[in-house]
Design a protein around this motif. Structure first.
Motif, PDB file in Angstrom:
ATOM      1  N   LYS A  60       0.833  -1.208   0.000  1.00 46.03           N
ATOM      2  CA  LYS A  60       0.000   0.000   0.000  1.00 46.03           C
ATOM      3  C   LYS A  60       0.867   1.257   0.000  1.00 46.03           C
ATOM      4  O   LYS A  60       0.585   2.223  -0.700  1.00 46.03           O
ATOM      5  CB  LYS A  60      -0.926   0.026   1.228  1.00 46.03           C
ATOM      6  N   PHE A  61       1.920   1.245   0.806  1.00 43.12           N
ATOM      7  CA  PHE A  61       2.819   2.389   0.877  1.00 43.12           C
ATOM      8  C   PHE A  61       3.481   2.628  -0.479  1.00 43.12           C
ATOM      9  O   PHE A  61       3.556   3.767  -0.961  1.00 43.12           O
ATOM     10  CB  PHE A  61       3.878   2.168   1.963  1.00 43.12           C
ATOM     11  N   SER A  62       3.934   1.557  -1.122  1.00 41.91           N
ATOM     12  CA  SER A  62       4.572   1.679  -2.430  1.00 41.91           C
ATOM     13  C   SER A  62       3.596   2.214  -3.469  1.00 41.91           C
ATOM     14  O   SER A  62       3.972   3.049  -4.305  1.00 41.91           O
ATOM     15  CB  SER A  62       5.106   0.316  -2.888  1.00 41.91           C
ATOM     16  N   GLN A  63       2.359   1.764  -3.428  1.00 42.86           N
ATOM     17  CA  GLN A  63       1.349   2.236  -4.375  1.00 42.86           C
ATOM     18  C   GLN A  63       1.096   3.730  -4.202  1.00 42.86           C
ATOM     19  O   GLN A  63       0.917   4.456  -5.179  1.00 42.86           O
ATOM     20  CB  GLN A  63       0.029   1.473  -4.202  1.00 42.86           C
ATOM     21  N   ARG A  64       1.062   4.199  -2.977  1.00 44.22           N
ATOM     22  CA  ARG A  64       0.830   5.629  -2.732  1.00 44.22           C
ATOM     23  C   ARG A  64       2.071   6.464  -3.012  1.00 44.22           C
ATOM     24  O   ARG A  64       1.976   7.630  -3.368  1.00 44.22           O
ATOM     25  CB  ARG A  64       0.357   5.848  -1.297  1.00 44.22           C
ATOM     26  N   LEU A  65       3.236   5.871  -2.834  1.00 42.06           N
ATOM     27  CA  LEU A  65       4.490   6.599  -3.019  1.00 42.06           C
ATOM     28  C   LEU A  65       4.851   6.743  -4.497  1.00 42.06           C
ATOM     29  O   LEU A  65       5.485   7.719  -4.894  1.00 42.06           O
ATOM     30  CB  LEU A  65       5.614   5.881  -2.270  1.00 42.06           C
ATOM     31  N   GLU A  66       4.420   5.798  -5.313  1.00 38.52           N
ATOM     32  CA  GLU A  66       4.786   5.774  -6.730  1.00 38.52           C
ATOM     33  C   GLU A  66       4.467   7.082  -7.465  1.00 38.52           C
ATOM     34  O   GLU A  66       5.351   7.648  -8.120  1.00 38.52           O
ATOM     35  CB  GLU A  66       4.085   4.594  -7.399  1.00 38.52           C
TER      36      GLU A  66
END
Length: 102
Positions: free
Chosen positions: A41-47
């Motif tokens: 989830k963090f990676s998806q939002r950070l992308e």
């Protein structure tokens, strides 16, 4: 009769214990998955943020290079601000009907 009641209660308690142990195992499995879920989830939002940062860095580098070469910075044209005279003319039109002026 009392012995049979105790055995039935014991069997029931063992079944409940087994269900509780299965439930604990399922919950522990879910708990083990949580770090991976949070990381995804963090990676998806950070992308998108990282992509925006990359674009801004590229723009910044381009602007720095153009300023070092002393190239003029081209800004978008803005519409000219109306002068005060045009505002006054709009309030008192020149072609006003004389019959209305009275």
């Amino acid at each position: 009769m009392e012995h049979q009641d105790l055995q039935a209660a014991l069997a029931k308690s063992q079944q409940e214990l087994e269900r509780a142990q299965e439930q604990i195992a399922e919950l522990e499995a879910l708990l083990a998955e949580l770090p991976g879920i949070f990381e995804r989830k963090f990676s998806q939002r950070l992308e998108p943020i990282l992509e925006r940062q990359r674009l801004l860095s590229a723009d910044n580098e381009r602007l720095q290079q153009s300023s070092q070469r002393e190239e003029p910075l081209v800004l978008p044209l803005q519409p000219a601000q109306p002068r005060m005279g045009s505002r006054v003319r709009a309030l008192w039109p020149q072609n006003q009907d004389p019959s209305v002026a009275a």
